[in-house]
Design an enzyme around this catalytic site. Structure first.
Site, PDB file in Angstrom:
ATOM      1  N   CYS A  37       0.831  -1.214   0.000  1.00 41.92           N
ATOM      2  CA  CYS A  37       0.000   0.000   0.000  1.00 41.92           C
ATOM      3  C   CYS A  37       0.866   1.264   0.000  1.00 41.92           C
ATOM      4  CB  CYS A  37      -0.966   0.000   1.183  1.00 41.92           C
ATOM      5  SG  CYS A  37      -0.175  -0.121   2.802  1.00 41.92           S
ATOM      6  N   HIS A 288      -1.881   1.293   7.349  1.00 40.45           N
ATOM      7  CA  HIS A 288      -2.240   1.281   5.926  1.00 40.45           C
ATOM      8  C   HIS A 288      -2.020   2.664   5.318  1.00 40.45           C
ATOM      9  CE1 HIS A 288      -4.244  -0.019   2.313  1.00 40.45           C
ATOM     10  NE2 HIS A 288      -5.161   0.927   2.412  1.00 40.45           N
TER      11      HIS A 288
END
Length: 328
Positions: A37, A288
């Site tokens: 990510c 994330h």
């Protein structure tokens, strides 16, 4: 002023176009192939950097490139063209994944890496690709690549001796500006802190060449040459523990850099926000990354791996930003 002029111009500045040459909605999302990510978010922010995208979409670099081995500019050219011309909703960023270890030797595929570190390594790799055999040039000439002309600027460090008032200036090239946010609740406050003079005394004295001894002095950083694209890292992570500063740090859609320049008087130096990279989670060891970017159609999108969704600017301005991208 105060800096030596470049001996060579490696890329004509007049060829850098700050406005999109092609207008379209957002391109493809990027598939996560396992803890990528951070990688995807950084690539999307770079893909929607107008002057870089304009150049890469023209394919001018690859047509003239003579590098036999790893060339980050050729790789980014392939990637940006693939993403912005894709007919599918998401693609695997294969061209960049293949050279992941060349971008940074310390990177390991499958491990969550720091997005700022990956951004720095990627931009540095692009800069090296532009320099090619010209890496032994003077610093001023090295700053004339297209990469440095887009992302790069110069900081001035000015030290003033308290004894004799002598002024000592030095200059340092930068490709992004990391800002301490421990005491700041906004980007402008963090920039104010950045340019606030620091006192050098005690063990941290300054060796004054005029006084010929260690003296107390003040040291102040200012932006001496402003970049076309200002990349700011809000330092949310503790270097030792990896713990995160999760507080709100406000940032504007439009930023005037003039107050933080060496030449603080004069016309406003306005920048417009075009990308925000966000980290959600409690430490740099997990969590994330995703981003908000402004596409060439002027609309904002949330880009979260393969997902690309339309959002409004107000949402983009209310994030726990880690990296901010502003263009003049």
């Amino acid at each position: 002023e105060g800096m030596a002029p470049p001996q060579r111009i490696l890329f004509p500045p007049e060829k850098i176009c700050m406005v999109w040459q092609q207008r379209q909605s957002a391109g493809a999302g990027l598939l996560n192939v396992g803890n990528t990510c951070f990688f995807n978010a950084v690539l999307q922010c770079l893909t929607y950097t107008p002057p870089l995208a304009n150049y890469l979409l023209s394919r001018e670099h690859s047509q003239a490139c003579h590098q036999q081995d790893f060339c980050m500019m050729c790789i980014m050219e392939t990637h940006v063209n693939k993403v912005l011309h894709s007919s599918v909703s998401a693609v695997v960023p294969l061209s960049v994944l293949k050279v992941f270890r060349f971008i940074g030797e310390h990177f390991q595929l499958g491990r969550e890496e720091d997005a700022h570190d990956f951004l720095c390594c990627t931009v540095n790799a692009m800069q090296r690709a532009c320099l090619g055999a010209s890496s032994d040039l003077d610093i001023s000439s090295q700053s004339t690549t297209i990469v440095h002309q887009i992302f790069g600027g110069f900081l001035r460090s000015r030290v003033v001796c308290f004894s004799c008032k002598a002024v000592s200036d030095s200059y340092e090239a930068f490709l992004d500006v990391p800002l301490d946010i421990k005491a700041a609740s906004s980007l402008t406050a963090a920039l104010e802190d950045f340019v606030t003079p620091e006192q050098l005394d005690g063990e941290n004295c300054f060796k004054c060449s005029k006084c010929e001894k260690n003296v107390a002095a003040s040291k102040r950083f200012t932006v001496h040459c402003a970049p076309k694209v200002l990349t700011v890292c809000l330092k949310r992570f503790d270097c030792f523990s990896g713990g995160k500063i999760s507080k709100v740090v406000e940032y504007p859609e439009y930023l005037d850099l003039r107050p933080y320049m060496s030449q603080a008087d004069g016309e406003p130096l306005l920048y417009s926000l075009y990308a925000v990279l966000v980290h959600s989670g409690v430490s740099c060891h997990g969590g994330h990354y995703f981003c908000y970017t402004k596409a060439s159609n002027g609309l904002w999108y949330r880009m979260d791996d393969e997902s690309v969704e339309l959002r409004c600017i107000d949402t983009a301005l209310r994030q726990q930003a880690y990296l901010l991208f502003y263009a003049r």
